[in-house]
Write a protein that holds these residues in place. Structure first.
Motif, PDB file in Angstrom:
ATOM      1  N   LEU A   9       0.680  -1.154   0.069  1.00 56.11           N
ATOM      2  CA  LEU A   9      -0.059   0.124   0.102  1.00 56.11           C
ATOM      3  C   LEU A   9       0.843   1.426  -0.152  1.00 56.11           C
ATOM      4  O   LEU A   9       1.801   1.341   0.745  1.00 56.11           O
ATOM      5  CB  LEU A   9      -0.796   0.126   1.337  1.00 56.11           C
ATOM      6  N   THR A  10       0.606   2.057  -0.866  1.00 63.51           N
ATOM      7  CA  THR A  10       1.062   3.463  -0.868  1.00 63.51           C
ATOM      8  C   THR A  10       0.222   4.543  -1.077  1.00 63.51           C
ATOM      9  O   THR A  10      -0.845   4.278  -1.678  1.00 63.51           O
ATOM     10  CB  THR A  10       2.463   3.561  -1.789  1.00 63.51           C
ATOM     11  N   ALA A  11       0.453   5.830  -1.033  1.00 60.40           N
ATOM     12  CA  ALA A  11      -0.545   6.702  -1.302  1.00 60.40           C
ATOM     13  C   ALA A  11       0.127   8.159  -1.785  1.00 60.40           C
ATOM     14  O   ALA A  11       1.169   8.551  -1.242  1.00 60.40           O
ATOM     15  CB  ALA A  11      -1.391   7.143  -0.032  1.00 60.40           C
ATOM     16  N   GLY A  12      -0.353   8.750  -2.655  1.00 59.82           N
ATOM     17  CA  GLY A  12       0.032   9.995  -3.358  1.00 59.82           C
ATOM     18  C   GLY A  12       0.357  11.226  -2.058  1.00 59.82           C
ATOM     19  O   GLY A  12      -0.507  10.934  -1.071  1.00 59.82           O
ATOM     20  N   ALA A  13       0.731  12.274  -2.388  1.00 56.91           N
ATOM     21  CA  ALA A  13       1.168  13.553  -1.546  1.00 56.91           C
ATOM     22  C   ALA A  13      -0.287  13.986  -1.123  1.00 56.91           C
ATOM     23  O   ALA A  13      -0.386  14.906  -0.298  1.00 56.91           O
ATOM     24  CB  ALA A  13       2.265  14.585  -2.067  1.00 56.91           C
ATOM     25  N   SER A  14      -1.348  13.836  -2.039  1.00 56.93           N
ATOM     26  CA  SER A  14      -2.452  14.518  -1.482  1.00 56.93           C
ATOM     27  C   SER A  14      -3.643  13.678  -1.259  1.00 56.93           C
ATOM     28  O   SER A  14      -4.897  14.000  -0.880  1.00 56.93           O
ATOM     29  CB  SER A  14      -2.865  15.272  -2.895  1.00 56.93           C
ATOM     30  N   THR A  15      -3.106  12.490  -0.698  1.00 50.22           N
ATOM     31  CA  THR A  15      -4.138  11.494  -0.221  1.00 50.22           C
ATOM     32  C   THR A  15      -4.232  11.638   1.516  1.00 50.22           C
ATOM     33  O   THR A  15      -3.109  11.246   2.079  1.00 50.22           O
ATOM     34  CB  THR A  15      -3.837  10.086  -0.470  1.00 50.22           C
ATOM     35  N   PRO A  16      -5.348  11.925   1.901  1.00 45.45           N
ATOM     36  CA  PRO A  16      -5.469  12.014   3.383  1.00 45.45           C
ATOM     37  C   PRO A  16      -5.291  10.832   4.034  1.00 45.45           C
ATOM     38  O   PRO A  16      -5.674   9.553   3.591  1.00 45.45           O
ATOM     39  CB  PRO A  16      -6.822  12.599   3.573  1.00 45.45           C
ATOM     40  N   ASP A  17      -5.122  10.777   5.489  1.00 47.32           N
ATOM     41  CA  ASP A  17      -4.661   9.505   6.180  1.00 47.32           C
ATOM     42  C   ASP A  17      -6.047   8.701   6.346  1.00 47.32           C
ATOM     43  O   ASP A  17      -6.253   7.448   6.149  1.00 47.32           O
ATOM     44  CB  ASP A  17      -4.512   9.946   7.671  1.00 47.32           C
ATOM     45  N   TRP A  18      -7.268   9.252   6.313  1.00 44.22           N
ATOM     46  CA  TRP A  18      -8.334   8.786   6.564  1.00 44.22           C
ATOM     47  C   TRP A  18      -8.856   7.787   5.391  1.00 44.22           C
ATOM     48  O   TRP A  18      -9.361   6.707   5.625  1.00 44.22           O
ATOM     49  CB  TRP A  18      -9.663   9.570   6.901  1.00 44.22           C
ATOM     50  N   VAL A  19      -8.531   8.359   4.146  1.00 46.62           N
ATOM     51  CA  VAL A  19      -8.643   7.282   3.087  1.00 46.62           C
ATOM     52  C   VAL A  19      -7.815   6.027   2.889  1.00 46.62           C
ATOM     53  O   VAL A  19      -8.264   5.131   2.807  1.00 46.62           O
ATOM     54  CB  VAL A  19      -8.581   8.284   1.672  1.00 46.62           C
ATOM     55  N   ILE A  20      -6.333   6.487   3.322  1.00 48.57           N
ATOM     56  CA  ILE A  20      -5.562   5.198   3.360  1.00 48.57           C
ATOM     57  C   ILE A  20      -6.105   4.229   4.345  1.00 48.57           C
ATOM     58  O   ILE A  20      -5.830   3.050   4.198  1.00 48.57           O
ATOM     59  CB  ILE A  20      -4.095   5.864   3.827  1.00 48.57           C
ATOM     60  N   GLU A  21      -6.338   4.492   5.562  1.00 49.02           N
ATOM     61  CA  GLU A  21      -6.824   3.637   6.693  1.00 49.02           C
ATOM     62  C   GLU A  21      -7.919   3.109   6.303  1.00 49.02           C
ATOM     63  O   GLU A  21      -8.209   1.847   6.595  1.00 49.02           O
ATOM     64  CB  GLU A  21      -6.979   4.784   7.980  1.00 49.02           C
ATOM     65  N   ASP A  22      -8.821   3.753   5.531  1.00 46.86           N
ATOM     66  CA  ASP A  22     -10.149   3.030   4.912  1.00 46.86           C
ATOM     67  C   ASP A  22      -9.723   1.901   3.852  1.00 46.86           C
ATOM     68  O   ASP A  22     -10.136   0.656   3.999  1.00 46.86           O
ATOM     69  CB  ASP A  22     -10.773   4.281   4.252  1.00 46.86           C
ATOM     70  N   VAL A  23      -8.782   2.112   3.143  1.00 44.60           N
ATOM     71  CA  VAL A  23      -8.455   1.031   2.256  1.00 44.60           C
ATOM     72  C   VAL A  23      -7.719   0.258   3.039  1.00 44.60           C
ATOM     73  O   VAL A  23      -7.887  -1.216   2.928  1.00 44.60           O
ATOM     74  CB  VAL A  23      -7.464   1.679   1.124  1.00 44.60           C
ATOM     75  N   ALA A  24      -6.908   0.236   4.038  1.00 44.07           N
ATOM     76  CA  ALA A  24      -5.913  -0.828   4.809  1.00 44.07           C
ATOM     77  C   ALA A  24      -7.327  -1.617   5.689  1.00 44.07           C
ATOM     78  O   ALA A  24      -7.063  -2.854   5.799  1.00 44.07           O
ATOM     79  CB  ALA A  24      -5.058   0.090   5.756  1.00 44.07           C
ATOM     80  N   ARG A  25      -8.117  -1.038   6.096  1.00 48.60           N
ATOM     81  CA  ARG A  25      -9.088  -1.795   6.836  1.00 48.60           C
ATOM     82  C   ARG A  25      -9.863  -2.852   5.766  1.00 48.60           C
ATOM     83  O   ARG A  25     -10.094  -3.798   6.286  1.00 48.60           O
ATOM     84  CB  ARG A  25     -10.395  -0.982   7.454  1.00 48.60           C
ATOM     85  N   ARG A  26     -10.165  -2.099   4.693  1.00 49.75           N
ATOM     86  CA  ARG A  26     -11.042  -3.009   3.552  1.00 49.75           C
ATOM     87  C   ARG A  26     -10.146  -4.258   3.333  1.00 49.75           C
ATOM     88  O   ARG A  26     -10.688  -5.433   2.937  1.00 49.75           O
ATOM     89  CB  ARG A  26     -11.315  -2.018   2.583  1.00 49.75           C
ATOM     90  N   LEU A  27      -8.698  -4.145   3.263  1.00 50.62           N
ATOM     91  CA  LEU A  27      -8.154  -5.003   2.723  1.00 50.62           C
ATOM     92  C   LEU A  27      -7.736  -6.262   3.903  1.00 50.62           C
ATOM     93  O   LEU A  27      -7.314  -7.194   3.715  1.00 50.62           O
ATOM     94  CB  LEU A  27      -6.580  -4.640   2.154  1.00 50.62           C
ATOM     95  N   ASN A  28      -7.692  -5.717   5.216  1.00 55.49           N
ATOM     96  CA  ASN A  28      -7.514  -6.472   6.443  1.00 55.49           C
ATOM     97  C   ASN A  28      -8.915  -6.793   7.155  1.00 55.49           C
ATOM     98  O   ASN A  28      -8.732  -6.703   8.188  1.00 55.49           O
ATOM     99  CB  ASN A  28      -6.724  -5.432   7.103  1.00 55.49           C
ATOM    100  N   PHE A  29      -9.838  -7.046   6.535  1.00 59.18           N
ATOM    101  CA  PHE A  29     -10.982  -7.783   6.881  1.00 59.18           C
ATOM    102  C   PHE A  29     -11.453  -7.044   7.876  1.00 59.18           C
ATOM    103  O   PHE A  29     -11.890  -7.449   8.878  1.00 59.18           O
ATOM    104  CB  PHE A  29     -10.684  -9.126   7.357  1.00 59.18           C
TER     105      PHE A  29
END
Ligand code: F3S
Length: 310
Positions: A275-295
């Motif tokens: 998982l990585t994210a561009g410089a304009s991607t907020p934490d809450w969006v990154i965490e949302d993706v991580a949760r979705r991938l991590n059940f």
């Protein structure tokens, strides 16, 4: 960067899936600053606030600002009153002057590293150099730099690849600068191509440090996973480059804006997902993706670090 430089999101879970987070990902200094200043002004002032284009290239951030009553328009001519916000990518002096003529307050949240590109371009012009800007034609930052130089009677030639240098009409003195979110390697190749043709070349690498950190971390991530997911706006130049870098490592790579875009087929049977994210991607969006991938929950170990925090 070594294996230790990659943060690992917890042990293998029951589904034998491990989420590997790049050493740095998401909001850079300039984006965080732009969003904080804009929201701070919103708290202080009850008047109309409007941004010319997005403050940063991320749909979710734009939606959040809109929810705070900050509208977005394409042109300053559409704004009748209140405050206009100049984005992190900057704008030409003509736009700022037009806003002032219309009696608008101007809140300029241009990233200081973008301002450095403007400053470097002006220096080159004053010193009599023909200016080449390594960048993406039409990108807000590039349009702003061109406007700044044209307002002083100069010209900027935009180049996106070293092969383009061959056909340029070049004088004896050429200055080369870069859009902040380019590849440093492409900047160096363009400068080298110009040097082969021109005796006096002044090359100023204005790719910002956050861009380079994100790019290095993405390459190292891609070397350690079976599939890579880049979270970032489709109009985000730096997110697109992270995807290209992961792809260049031979790893299947997908760029998404939100968790809803994840296709289970991409990750089926894969035990390591990067998982990585561009410089304009907020934490809450990154965490949302991580949760979705991590059940449904964040990986046990989750240390999201931003590019200027390492
Ligand atoms: Fe500024 Fe670099 Fe971020 S130019 S907005 S710190 S990607």
């Amino acid at each position: 960067m070594t294996m230790a430089a990659i943060k690992q999101g917890g042990a293998l879970n029951s589904e034998s899936r491990r989420i590997v987070l790049a050493q740095v990902a998401g909001f850079c200094f300039g984006v965080r600053r732009a969003v904080e200043i804009t929201l701070g002004e919103r708290m202080r002032s009850a008047g109309c606030m409007t941004t010319i284009g997005p403050v940063v290239h991320n749909t979710q951030v734009s939606a959040r600002l809109q929810a705070e009553g900050i509208e977005q328009v394409v042109s300053v001519d559409e704004v009748a009153s209140g405050t206009i916000v100049i984005s992190a990518h900057g704008a030409s002096p003509q736009i700022k002057a037009r806003a002032k003529e219309q009696g608008l307050n101007v809140l300029d949240v241009t990233c200081p590293f973008v301002t450095k590109v403007h400053r470097s371009a002006k220096q080159l012009l004053e010193q009599g150099y023909q200016i080449i800007l390594v960048g993406d034609r039409g990108h807000t930052e590039v349009v702003g730099v061109i406007g700044a130089i044209e307002s002083r009677g100069g010209e900027v030639t935009v180049v996106s690849a070293p092969e383009e240098v061959e056909s340029l009409d070049l004088g004896p003195r050429v200055g080369v600068i870069s859009q902040t979110t380019q590849y440093s390697s492409v900047f160096e190749q363009v400068a080298a191509a110009v040097r082969r043709r021109v005796p006096d070349v002044r090359a100023i690498n204005t790719v910002c440090g956050a861009t380079e950190e994100l790019q290095h971390a993405a390459v190292n991530l891609a070397r350690q996973v079976e599939v890579a997911i880049v979270i970032g706006g489709r109009s985000s130049a730096n997110s697109r480059r992270l995807r290209e870098l992961c792809e260049a490592e031979g790893v299947p790579t997908y760029q998404i804006e939100t968790a809803d875009e994840i296709d289970e087929e991409w990750i089926e049977g894969k035990s390591t997902i990067g998982l990585t994210a561009g410089a304009s991607t907020p934490d809450w969006v990154i965490e949302d993706v991580a949760r979705r991938l991590n059940f449904g929950s964040l990986p046990e170990v989750w240390n999201l670090a931003h590019p200027d925090e390492k």
